[in-house]
Design an enzyme around this catalytic site. Structure first.
Site, short mmCIF file in Angstrom:
data_model
loop_
_atom_site.label_atom_id
_atom_site.label_comp_id
_atom_site.label_asym_id
_atom_site.label_seq_id
_atom_site.Cartn_x
_atom_site.Cartn_y
_atom_site.Cartn_z
N PHE A 165 -0.63 -0.51 12.55
CA PHE A 165 -1.50 -0.01 11.49
C PHE A 165 -2.03 -1.12 10.55
O PHE A 165 -3.23 -1.18 10.28
CB PHE A 165 -0.77 1.05 10.66
CG PHE A 165 -1.59 1.58 9.52
CD1 PHE A 165 -2.61 2.50 9.74
CD2 PHE A 165 -1.39 1.13 8.22
CE1 PHE A 165 -3.40 2.96 8.70
CE2 PHE A 165 -2.17 1.58 7.16
CZ PHE A 165 -3.17 2.51 7.42
N ASN A 166 -1.16 -1.97 10.01
CA ASN A 166 -1.61 -2.95 9.01
C ASN A 166 -2.63 -3.93 9.59
O ASN A 166 -3.56 -4.36 8.90
CB ASN A 166 -0.42 -3.73 8.44
CG ASN A 166 0.45 -2.85 7.56
OD1 ASN A 166 -0.01 -1.84 7.02
ND2 ASN A 166 1.71 -3.22 7.42
N ASN A 221 -2.42 2.80 3.56
CA ASN A 221 -1.82 4.12 3.80
C ASN A 221 -2.60 5.22 3.09
O ASN A 221 -2.68 6.35 3.56
CB ASN A 221 -0.38 4.15 3.32
CG ASN A 221 0.55 3.39 4.25
OD1 ASN A 221 0.32 3.36 5.46
ND2 ASN A 221 1.57 2.76 3.70
N HIS A 267 9.80 0.40 8.05
CA HIS A 267 9.26 -0.92 8.37
C HIS A 267 9.34 -1.94 7.23
O HIS A 267 9.87 -3.04 7.39
CB HIS A 267 7.78 -0.80 8.75
CG HIS A 267 7.46 0.29 9.72
ND1 HIS A 267 7.55 0.13 11.09
CD2 HIS A 267 7.03 1.57 9.53
CE1 HIS A 267 7.19 1.24 11.70
NE2 HIS A 267 6.87 2.14 10.77
N ASP A 268 8.72 -1.58 6.10
CA ASP A 268 8.36 -2.60 5.11
C ASP A 268 9.52 -3.31 4.42
O ASP A 268 9.43 -4.53 4.17
CB ASP A 268 7.43 -1.98 4.05
CG ASP A 268 6.08 -1.62 4.63
OD1 ASP A 268 5.69 -2.22 5.65
OD2 ASP A 268 5.40 -0.75 4.06
N THR A 271 3.09 -5.99 2.73
CA THR A 271 3.56 -4.83 3.49
C THR A 271 2.42 -3.83 3.74
O THR A 271 2.67 -2.68 4.06
CB THR A 271 4.73 -4.13 2.76
OG1 THR A 271 4.26 -3.62 1.51
CG2 THR A 271 5.89 -5.08 2.54
N ASP A 323 0.85 -1.21 0.00
CA ASP A 323 0.00 0.00 0.00
C ASP A 323 0.89 1.26 0.00
O ASP A 323 0.84 2.06 0.93
CB ASP A 323 -0.95 0.01 1.22
CG ASP A 323 -0.22 0.04 2.55
OD1 ASP A 323 0.96 -0.36 2.61
OD2 ASP A 323 -0.83 0.50 3.55
N ASP A 328 6.83 1.21 1.94
CA ASP A 328 6.49 0.22 0.89
C ASP A 328 7.31 0.50 -0.37
O ASP A 328 7.74 -0.43 -1.06
CB ASP A 328 5.02 0.33 0.50
CG ASP A 328 4.07 0.11 1.66
OD1 ASP A 328 3.53 -0.98 1.82
OD2 ASP A 328 3.88 1.09 2.42
C1 BDR Z 1 3.06 -0.04 8.58
O1 BDR Z 1 2.02 0.91 8.42
C2 BDR Z 1 2.22 1.67 7.26
O2 BDR Z 1 1.99 3.03 7.48
C3 BDR Z 1 3.63 1.39 6.79
O3 BDR Z 1 3.70 1.44 5.38
C4 BDR Z 1 3.92 0.01 7.33
O4 BDR Z 1 3.51 -0.99 6.44
C5 BDR Z 1 3.80 0.26 9.86
O5 BDR Z 1 2.93 0.18 10.94
CA CA Z 2 2.93 -0.49 4.17
#
Ligand code: BDR
Ligand code: CA
Length: 313
Positions: free
Chosen positions: A165-166, A39, A239-240, A124, A10, A15
């Site tokens: 978040f994911n 996102n 993160h991703d 991701t 996303d 990402d």
């Molecule tokens: C995740 O949330 C998104 O905002 C980032 O792309 C990542 O995948 C981190 O919590």
């Molecule tokens: Ca992401």
């Protein structure tokens, strides 16, 4: 032999780096990219994926748009972190290619069925498309080698006190994936918060002397300002790409087998990953959970990949 992978994402600043890492390292064969709302809206994350693949010089990797909202409930985008476009910072205007005229789950099905061997899914974003694939096309599930996803945490969250978040965006989808019986690797905030885009990282992108290096530096500069404003972090966690790195070079991430459940009903904790690291519940482990990261090796991998992609100034 390069490992065949599909990335469901996303984009999203981190990402985008995950896509660049996959495109720039010969040890992976990027069969396709699928997009999900998270996102930003599906329309924006799809356009962003197409843009990044074009910038990476791999515009022929097929892209398909998937779910525009979670399986249950409404979408809440992360505009405070990723901006109105989902990739705020650099000027990315310009022509983009087109997504395939099929749903993400259908593109994944076709790519997996035609791969001639097991395929690794790297997710991701919210797990909506992956869950849909597993439910709608069970015939290809045996051909999925494993699912490696960025999401969740063994500790606290970033969207709610305990939710990442994911997973918070689509808890039911994460629950389906974690109960699927497939080998699953979880790359949570507990490790991704160690991979920080410091000033040295940004300088490293600029030192590449390429347009892509400048774009990465601008992406990380925006990301840094958002993390500073929203979380008070000095540097933003990237993160991703760690989910991609974990497939490329498993020695980069240390994992332990553990039972992982997704909280679906909590009054305050919906979307939290409940990770039984000490094996107190007696439940059978259903995931390899990342607990350690070789930070220096991760950044080497990412910078080398981006540096290889675009030699044009
Ligand atoms: C995740 O949330 C998104 O905002 C980032 O792309 C990542 O995948 C981190 O919590
Ligand atoms: Ca992401």
């Amino acid at each position: 032999m390069a490992e065949p992978v599909i990335i469901d994402c996303d984009p999203g600043h981190d990402d985008a780096l995950a896509l660049l890492l996959a495109a720039g390292d010969q040890r992976l064969r990027l069969l396709g990219v699928t997009t999900v709302a998270g996102n930003q809206t599906l329309e924006k994350t799809t356009r962003n994926a197409l843009r990044i693949l074009a910038l990476a010089g791999v515009p022929d990797v097929p892209v398909a748009a998937g779910c525009a909202r979670p399986l249950v409930g409404e979408l809440t985008v992360a505009e405070d972190i990723h901006g109105a476009s989902g990739l705020d910072g650099p000027d990315l205007d310009g022509p983009v290619g087109e997504a395939a005229g099929v749903h993400a789950a259908e593109l994944m099905r076709r790519l997996i069925a035609g791969a001639g061997g097991p395929v690794t899914l790297i997710a991701t974003g919210p797990l909506t498309n992956v869950a849909l694939l597993l439910r709608a096309h069970p015939e290809v599930v045996p051909r999925v080698r494993r699912v490696v996803f960025m999401g969740g945490s063994t500790e606290r969250g970033n969207t709610t006190p305990y939710g990442e978040f994911n997973i918070v965006t689509d808890p039911e989808a994460a629950d389906i994936v974690l109960r699927s019986g497939l080998p699953v690797t979880m790359i949570g905030l507990n490790v991704t918060h160690q991979a920080l885009a410091t000033e040295e990282v940004i300088a490293g992108f600029l030192a590449m002397g390429t347009r892509l290096g400048v774009i990465c530096a601008e992406l990380m500069t925006f990301f840094a300002s958002a993390y500073r404003r929203v979380f008070g972090f000095e540097h933003p966690p990237v993160h991703d790409p760690i989910a991609v790195a974990a497939v490329l070079d498993p020695s980069i991430v240390r994992t332990v087998a553990a039972p992982v459940a997704v909280e679906l009903a909590g009054a305050y904790t919906r979307g939290a990953t409940v990770v039984d690291l000490h094996r107190r519940t007696g439940r059978t482990p259903n995931a390899e959970v990342a607990v350690g990261l070789d930070v220096a090796a991760f950044w080497r991998l990412l910078m080398d990949a981006v540096g290889r992609l675009d030699q044009a100034p």
